[in-house]
Motif scaffolding. Structure first.
Motif, PDB file in Angstrom:
ATOM      1  N   SER A  90    -138.793   2.486 -51.150  1.00  0.00           N
ATOM      2  CA  SER A  90    -137.858   1.542 -51.587  1.00  0.00           C
ATOM      3  C   SER A  90    -137.417   1.611 -52.956  1.00  0.00           C
ATOM      4  CB  SER A  90    -138.354   0.120 -51.357  1.00  0.00           C
ATOM      5  OG  SER A  90    -138.481  -0.027 -50.153  1.00  0.00           O
ATOM      6  N   GLU A 118    -143.801   2.581 -48.180  1.00  0.00           N
ATOM      7  CA  GLU A 118    -142.617   1.860 -47.876  1.00  0.00           C
ATOM      8  C   GLU A 118    -142.220   1.435 -49.277  1.00  0.00           C
ATOM      9  OE1 GLU A 118    -140.633   0.445 -45.329  1.00  0.00           O
ATOM     10  OE2 GLU A 118    -141.808   1.900 -44.050  1.00  0.00           O
ATOM     11  N   GLN A 156    -144.058  -9.233 -48.326  1.00  0.00           N
ATOM     12  CA  GLN A 156    -143.867  -9.506 -46.823  1.00  0.00           C
ATOM     13  C   GLN A 156    -144.675  -8.400 -45.962  1.00  0.00           C
ATOM     14  OE1 GLN A 156    -139.561  -8.729 -46.510  1.00  0.00           O
ATOM     15  NE2 GLN A 156    -139.039 -10.904 -47.432  1.00  0.00           N
ATOM     16  N   GLU A 185    -137.807  -8.086 -56.493  1.00  0.00           N
ATOM     17  CA  GLU A 185    -137.454  -7.536 -55.268  1.00  0.00           C
ATOM     18  C   GLU A 185    -138.672  -6.665 -54.618  1.00  0.00           C
ATOM     19  OE1 GLU A 185    -134.369  -4.268 -53.232  1.00  0.00           O
ATOM     20  OE2 GLU A 185    -133.600  -5.459 -54.977  1.00  0.00           O
ATOM     21  N   GLN A 208    -140.963  -7.463 -51.265  1.00  0.00           N
ATOM     22  CA  GLN A 208    -141.149  -6.712 -50.134  1.00  0.00           C
ATOM     23  C   GLN A 208    -142.773  -6.521 -49.865  1.00  0.00           C
ATOM     24  OE1 GLN A 208    -138.926  -2.963 -50.393  1.00  0.00           O
ATOM     25  NE2 GLN A 208    -140.099  -2.045 -48.881  1.00  0.00           N
TER      26      GLN A 208
END
Length: 113
Positions: free
Chosen positions: A88, A84, A29, A22, A26
């Motif tokens: 996360s 970020e 992206q 995951e 992320q």
């Protein structure tokens, strides 16, 4: 994103495979949104670092203090992407952001050359 055999091994051997996958997605992206394209080797090193960060988060381990002044030359984009991901993953010190940002700053230089 092309994953080397070594990167695939890191993912497959991770005890936190789902979280790692995951976070890799992320990161991909965020990198794409910022026009940053890591090399295969940079991806492998980044994946290993993210895996270690997840382990520290789960174990409640903290990094030793980092001097943010050492990272004054790091771009806001690299720091933002790192921030970020640290957010996360959770349960990490802000110092992790600075160390992680170096991966993105280095990869950012690929398109400059």
């Amino acid at each position: 994103m092309n994953l080397t055999e070594e990167a695939k091994k890191i993912i497959n051997d991770s005890e936190y495979q789902a979280e790692l996958t995951e976070m890799i997605e992320q990161a991909n992206q965020l990198l794409e949104a910022n026009g940053i394209v890591p090399t295969d080797l940079q991806w492998t090193v980044l994946i290993n670092h993210i895996n270690e960060m997840i382990k520290r988060s789960k174990a409640g381990e903290k990094m030793t203090g980092i001097d943010p002044e050492l990272f004054a030359e790091v771009s806001s984009e690299a720091l933002s992407i790192a921030g970020e991901l640290v957010k996360s993953i959770g349960n990490l010190m802000i110092d992790e952001m600075y160390v992680l940002s170096i991966h993105f700053e280095t990869a950012k230089q690929n398109s400059v050359e």
